[in-house]
Design a protein around this motif. Sequence first.
Motif, PDB file in Angstrom:
ATOM      1  N   GLU A 267     -27.174  -7.361  51.842  1.00 20.03           N
ATOM      2  CA  GLU A 267     -27.916  -6.157  51.423  1.00 20.03           C
ATOM      3  C   GLU A 267     -27.132  -5.483  50.321  1.00 20.03           C
ATOM      4  O   GLU A 267     -25.918  -5.397  50.399  1.00 20.03           O
ATOM      5  CB  GLU A 267     -28.003  -5.148  52.580  1.00 20.03           C
ATOM      6  CG  GLU A 267     -28.579  -5.704  53.820  1.00 20.03           C
ATOM      7  CD  GLU A 267     -28.154  -4.897  55.050  1.00 20.03           C
ATOM      8  OE1 GLU A 267     -27.352  -3.935  54.915  1.00 20.03           O
ATOM      9  OE2 GLU A 267     -28.625  -5.242  56.127  1.00 20.03           O
ATOM     10  N   TYR A 268     -27.844  -5.028  49.288  1.00 20.73           N
ATOM     11  CA  TYR A 268     -27.148  -4.289  48.234  1.00 20.73           C
ATOM     12  C   TYR A 268     -27.872  -3.004  47.934  1.00 20.73           C
ATOM     13  O   TYR A 268     -29.092  -2.978  47.806  1.00 20.73           O
ATOM     14  CB  TYR A 268     -27.007  -5.160  46.975  1.00 20.73           C
ATOM     15  CG  TYR A 268     -26.029  -6.268  47.252  1.00 20.73           C
ATOM     16  CD1 TYR A 268     -24.663  -5.987  47.306  1.00 20.73           C
ATOM     17  CD2 TYR A 268     -26.466  -7.560  47.548  1.00 20.73           C
ATOM     18  CE1 TYR A 268     -23.758  -6.977  47.631  1.00 20.73           C
ATOM     19  CE2 TYR A 268     -25.572  -8.550  47.863  1.00 20.73           C
ATOM     20  CZ  TYR A 268     -24.211  -8.257  47.913  1.00 20.73           C
ATOM     21  OH  TYR A 268     -23.330  -9.222  48.239  1.00 20.73           O
ATOM     22  N   LYS A 269     -27.065  -1.957  47.828  1.00 14.91           N
ATOM     23  CA  LYS A 269     -27.642  -0.651  47.504  1.00 14.91           C
ATOM     24  C   LYS A 269     -27.953  -0.632  46.010  1.00 14.91           C
ATOM     25  O   LYS A 269     -27.124  -1.040  45.196  1.00 14.91           O
ATOM     26  CB  LYS A 269     -26.633   0.450  47.841  1.00 14.91           C
ATOM     27  CG  LYS A 269     -27.240   1.851  47.800  1.00 14.91           C
ATOM     28  CD  LYS A 269     -26.253   2.845  48.382  1.00 14.91           C
ATOM     29  CE  LYS A 269     -26.706   4.288  48.427  1.00 14.91           C
ATOM     30  NZ  LYS A 269     -28.068   4.634  48.164  1.00 14.91           N
TER      31      LYS A 269
ATOM     32  N   VAL B 287     -32.668  -6.957  49.401  1.00 11.99           N
ATOM     33  CA  VAL B 287     -32.287  -8.223  50.048  1.00 11.99           C
ATOM     34  C   VAL B 287     -33.108  -9.320  49.376  1.00 11.99           C
ATOM     35  O   VAL B 287     -34.335  -9.203  49.297  1.00 11.99           O
ATOM     36  CB  VAL B 287     -32.601  -8.225  51.552  1.00 11.99           C
ATOM     37  CG1 VAL B 287     -31.942  -9.422  52.215  1.00 11.99           C
ATOM     38  CG2 VAL B 287     -32.174  -6.927  52.209  1.00 11.99           C
ATOM     39  N   ARG B 288     -32.431 -10.353  48.842  1.00 17.99           N
ATOM     40  CA  ARG B 288     -33.174 -11.431  48.175  1.00 17.99           C
ATOM     41  C   ARG B 288     -33.974 -12.238  49.199  1.00 17.99           C
ATOM     42  O   ARG B 288     -33.482 -12.502  50.313  1.00 17.99           O
ATOM     43  CB  ARG B 288     -32.200 -12.337  47.427  1.00 17.99           C
ATOM     44  CG  ARG B 288     -31.560 -11.671  46.213  1.00 17.99           C
ATOM     45  CD  ARG B 288     -32.597 -11.266  45.214  1.00 17.99           C
ATOM     46  NE  ARG B 288     -32.013 -10.664  44.013  1.00 17.99           N
ATOM     47  CZ  ARG B 288     -32.719 -10.054  43.074  1.00 17.99           C
ATOM     48  NH1 ARG B 288     -34.029  -9.929  43.229  1.00 17.99           N
ATOM     49  NH2 ARG B 288     -32.142  -9.551  42.030  1.00 17.99           N
ATOM     50  N   PRO B 289     -35.182 -12.654  48.863  1.00 13.59           N
ATOM     51  CA  PRO B 289     -36.074 -13.315  49.832  1.00 13.59           C
ATOM     52  C   PRO B 289     -35.462 -14.559  50.464  1.00 13.59           C
ATOM     53  O   PRO B 289     -35.714 -14.837  51.639  1.00 13.59           O
ATOM     54  CB  PRO B 289     -37.302 -13.688  49.001  1.00 13.59           C
ATOM     55  CG  PRO B 289     -37.177 -12.997  47.704  1.00 13.59           C
ATOM     56  CD  PRO B 289     -35.799 -12.463  47.557  1.00 13.59           C
ATOM     57  N   GLU B 290     -34.648 -15.329  49.690  1.00 17.47           N
ATOM     58  CA  GLU B 290     -34.127 -16.578  50.249  1.00 17.47           C
ATOM     59  C   GLU B 290     -32.996 -16.340  51.240  1.00 17.47           C
ATOM     60  O   GLU B 290     -32.544 -17.258  51.913  1.00 17.47           O
ATOM     61  CB  GLU B 290     -33.679 -17.520  49.126  1.00 17.47           C
ATOM     62  CG  GLU B 290     -32.450 -17.073  48.353  1.00 17.47           C
ATOM     63  CD  GLU B 290     -32.766 -16.059  47.264  1.00 17.47           C
ATOM     64  OE1 GLU B 290     -33.932 -15.610  47.188  1.00 17.47           O
ATOM     65  OE2 GLU B 290     -31.855 -15.694  46.512  1.00 17.47           O
ATOM     66  N   LYS B 291     -32.523 -15.071  51.348  1.00 11.28           N
ATOM     67  CA  LYS B 291     -31.478 -14.755  52.317  1.00 11.28           C
ATOM     68  C   LYS B 291     -32.075 -14.409  53.686  1.00 11.28           C
ATOM     69  O   LYS B 291     -31.356 -14.205  54.653  1.00 11.28           O
ATOM     70  CB  LYS B 291     -30.640 -13.553  51.844  1.00 11.28           C
ATOM     71  CG  LYS B 291     -30.175 -13.619  50.410  1.00 11.28           C
ATOM     72  CD  LYS B 291     -29.021 -14.564  50.228  1.00 11.28           C
ATOM     73  CE  LYS B 291     -28.309 -14.266  48.928  1.00 11.28           C
ATOM     74  NZ  LYS B 291     -27.981 -15.497  48.198  1.00 11.28           N
TER      75      LYS B 291
ATOM     76  N   PRO C 142     -27.973  -6.476  42.059  1.00 10.50           N
ATOM     77  CA  PRO C 142     -28.729  -5.709  41.063  1.00 10.50           C
ATOM     78  C   PRO C 142     -28.314  -4.239  41.114  1.00 10.50           C
ATOM     79  O   PRO C 142     -28.198  -3.665  42.193  1.00 10.50           O
ATOM     80  CB  PRO C 142     -30.185  -5.915  41.475  1.00 10.50           C
ATOM     81  CG  PRO C 142     -30.137  -6.357  42.895  1.00 10.50           C
ATOM     82  CD  PRO C 142     -28.837  -7.067  43.085  1.00 10.50           C
ATOM     83  N   ALA C 143     -28.060  -3.655  39.942  1.00 13.45           N
ATOM     84  CA  ALA C 143     -27.550  -2.291  39.899  1.00 13.45           C
ATOM     85  C   ALA C 143     -28.643  -1.258  40.116  1.00 13.45           C
ATOM     86  O   ALA C 143     -28.384  -0.186  40.632  1.00 13.45           O
ATOM     87  CB  ALA C 143     -26.861  -2.052  38.557  1.00 13.45           C
TER      88      ALA C 143
ATOM     89  N   ASN D 241     -37.495  -6.845  46.369  1.00 13.49           N
ATOM     90  CA  ASN D 241     -37.542  -6.912  47.827  1.00 13.49           C
ATOM     91  C   ASN D 241     -36.752  -5.720  48.338  1.00 13.49           C
ATOM     92  O   ASN D 241     -35.575  -5.828  48.621  1.00 13.49           O
ATOM     93  CB  ASN D 241     -36.899  -8.229  48.287  1.00 13.49           C
ATOM     94  CG  ASN D 241     -37.714  -8.904  49.370  1.00 13.49           C
ATOM     95  OD1 ASN D 241     -38.889  -8.574  49.565  1.00 13.49           O
ATOM     96  ND2 ASN D 241     -37.103  -9.837  50.067  1.00 13.49           N
ATOM     97  N   LEU D 242     -37.384  -4.571  48.364  1.00 19.59           N
ATOM     98  CA  LEU D 242     -36.635  -3.342  48.615  1.00 19.59           C
ATOM     99  C   LEU D 242     -36.955  -2.747  49.986  1.00 19.59           C
ATOM    100  O   LEU D 242     -38.092  -2.786  50.446  1.00 19.59           O
ATOM    101  CB  LEU D 242     -36.945  -2.307  47.525  1.00 19.59           C
ATOM    102  CG  LEU D 242     -36.586  -2.705  46.095  1.00 19.59           C
ATOM    103  CD1 LEU D 242     -37.008  -1.604  45.133  1.00 19.59           C
ATOM    104  CD2 LEU D 242     -35.103  -3.012  45.960  1.00 19.59           C
ATOM    105  N   LEU D 243     -35.893  -2.207  50.600  1.00 14.14           N
ATOM    106  CA  LEU D 243     -36.052  -1.394  51.804  1.00 14.14           C
ATOM    107  C   LEU D 243     -35.716   0.020  51.382  1.00 14.14           C
ATOM    108  O   LEU D 243     -34.607   0.275  50.901  1.00 14.14           O
ATOM    109  CB  LEU D 243     -35.057  -1.849  52.872  1.00 14.14           C
ATOM    110  CG  LEU D 243     -35.481  -3.000  53.771  1.00 14.14           C
ATOM    111  CD1 LEU D 243     -34.299  -3.418  54.637  1.00 14.14           C
ATOM    112  CD2 LEU D 243     -36.669  -2.601  54.644  1.00 14.14           C
ATOM    113  N   GLU D 244     -36.653   0.924  51.534  1.00 13.06           N
ATOM    114  CA  GLU D 244     -36.325   2.266  51.082  1.00 13.06           C
ATOM    115  C   GLU D 244     -36.824   3.321  52.071  1.00 13.06           C
ATOM    116  O   GLU D 244     -37.672   3.054  52.914  1.00 13.06           O
ATOM    117  CB  GLU D 244     -36.881   2.537  49.681  1.00 13.06           C
ATOM    118  CG  GLU D 244     -38.261   1.971  49.435  1.00 13.06           C
ATOM    119  CD  GLU D 244     -38.632   1.919  47.953  1.00 13.06           C
ATOM    120  OE1 GLU D 244     -37.959   2.570  47.140  1.00 13.06           O
ATOM    121  OE2 GLU D 244     -39.610   1.239  47.626  1.00 13.06           O
TER     122      GLU D 244
END
Lengths: 372, 289
Positions: free
Chosen positions: A367-369, A290-294, A258-259, A271-274
């Motif tokens: 993980e994606y920024k 991070v998607r929940p299923e990961k 996701p951008a 599902n964000l870590l910030e």
Amino acid sequence: MWANRGERILFRDRLPSAVRILNQGVTYAMPEPSVAIRLRGLTRRFGDVVAVNGVDLDVLDGEFLTLLGPSGSGKTTVLRMIAGFERPDDGTIELAGVDVTRVPPYARDVNTVFQDYALFPHMTVQKNIEYGLKVKKVPSAERKARALAALESVRLGAYGDRSPSQLSGGQRQRVALARALVNRPKVLLLDEPLGALDLKLREQMQVELKEIQREVGITFVFVTHDQDEALTMSDRIAVFNEGGIAQLGTPTDVYEHPATAFVAGFVGTSNLLEGVAAEAVLGRPGTWSVRPEKIRVVGVDAVPNDGEHAVRGTVREVVYVGMSTRFVVDLAVGGSLMAVQQNSEMSTDLGHLRGQQVQLVWDARHEYKVAD
Amino acid sequence: MTTTTATPRGFGYRHPRLRLAGLLSAPMAWLVVVYLGSLAALFLTAFWTVDDFTGQLVKTFTMKNFQQVFTNPAYLGSMLRTVSIALLVTLFCLVLALPLAFFMARVARTSWRPLLIAMVLTPLWASYLVKVYAWRAMLQPETGVLAWFLDPLGLSSPGYGYLGIVITLTYLWLPYMILPIYAGLTRLPDSMLDASSDLGAKGGRTFRSVVMPIIFPSIVAGSIFTFSLSLGDYITAQIVGGKVTMLGNIVQTTYVTNLPFAAAVATIPVVIVLLYLLAVRRSGALDNL
């Protein structure tokens, strides 16, 4: 699919292989796929509200493109401008390389399936489907044959003499589809066509629509606010937010990378870590998704493998949803994450984990920024 | 432990038939006794005669009155004229109401609609007589408002007569045509027009093939008003009709001296409207009302 087998093959052959390339995410040195619809700087204002704000978009020939977004994000207005029902205040629309910005709807080679189906109540199903051909002065015999073939292709061959009011929602939806496709347009526009159907029927129609699209090879532009629908059916998805495109990509792209935080939240679970939590867990600032299923839920003393990140927290909620179990975990470093586990082995009730200390573990590659 | 009792309900709930009677007795009394009763009396009277010498009612069944209406060229002419006026008024109302209702329902801003409806309805607040006399002034030959407007164009006012009646009645009954068509058009979903255009139809084609068939019941509803109101009118003919007489004028001039004959003449428009309603019903226009 409409008249005979020969024609069906012809349709397939005309289909550029762009679709399959896009699906595999592989780019060969193939000739540039031709563009069915080109939007440049498309803008539409309603009073003070900017409904669509400078949208640029290329829809490729034969592709299934979904405009996904919440209500009021401008997706339907874009579709209505492509059909010609709305005039853009700014920008241009090209269909197959021809500027049609000022061309009225009846002169555009596109057809629309409407959200409320818009079947003519005073005509039989057969007459509804023949309408477009009749307007274009197609001879009566050919008209009847094509309408019948279209009806059969949506499995309503015996319903030609019925009135639309005698049909169920799903049947009306299919008549609307046949009425549009019988004209063999270059582009089919679909405005939330499955919105009024119940879940089972909707899922069945999703599969059918995709099959029909593959078969006729027509470019489909599909508007929906349902992310599952978009992910299941599309070759590419344009995620709309506040009158603009937040992200354009394949379903995998949009879901896995996701951008923006908006896309991460709208497509799938946010599902964000910030902030502080990101610094503490990942050692990097910014907002990460991070998607929940990961995410795996493990005991506090488990040791993560190489290349994995782990974080401790308290289970706040355990929700059994049949196929899987959802955990909401409040992190010790602040914030919370959701994790989803398949119920493949754990068929027992996991409710006792509520309030327990656990560890969440995931592969760092997942993980994606996202843009803030 | 106490026994539970059903929640007490109203009297009407326990006696549904009485509730229905309470709801319908007043309107039924009006319809059956006053309305249908007087119609029946009218029919019955139409088959009686008046003794030429004594002026007394002769209550024996005879077709004489109807024979007279259908054989006397003056009466027959008046009947055909009345029907043709009613048809023309309906046609003119339709031609004027369609674009106006379309503008109100589909072109004008939604916020203007109440104002536009009020403007259409305002003439109905004025007295019928005031409006007809206003048209008498408008239609006056040479000095009337119409003459004043038409003179520079080399035309003259239609004056008092057949055309004057048609113009005045068209003015009087126009709102009764506009409102049902307007209502029909507001119920027509936008997507219906979009779909027709999307399938290749230009405006005219969409109007003929989609809009007209869908609002046809509304047009029929409006035409029932304009047609039957025109058919029964006699005051307009008296004020702006010059020497032209309608069926109503015959009733008015004969009912004192020959009540049965007046009743026979009055029966004719009732029968014509009934025939019109039957024809409309056969066309299927009332199925979706």
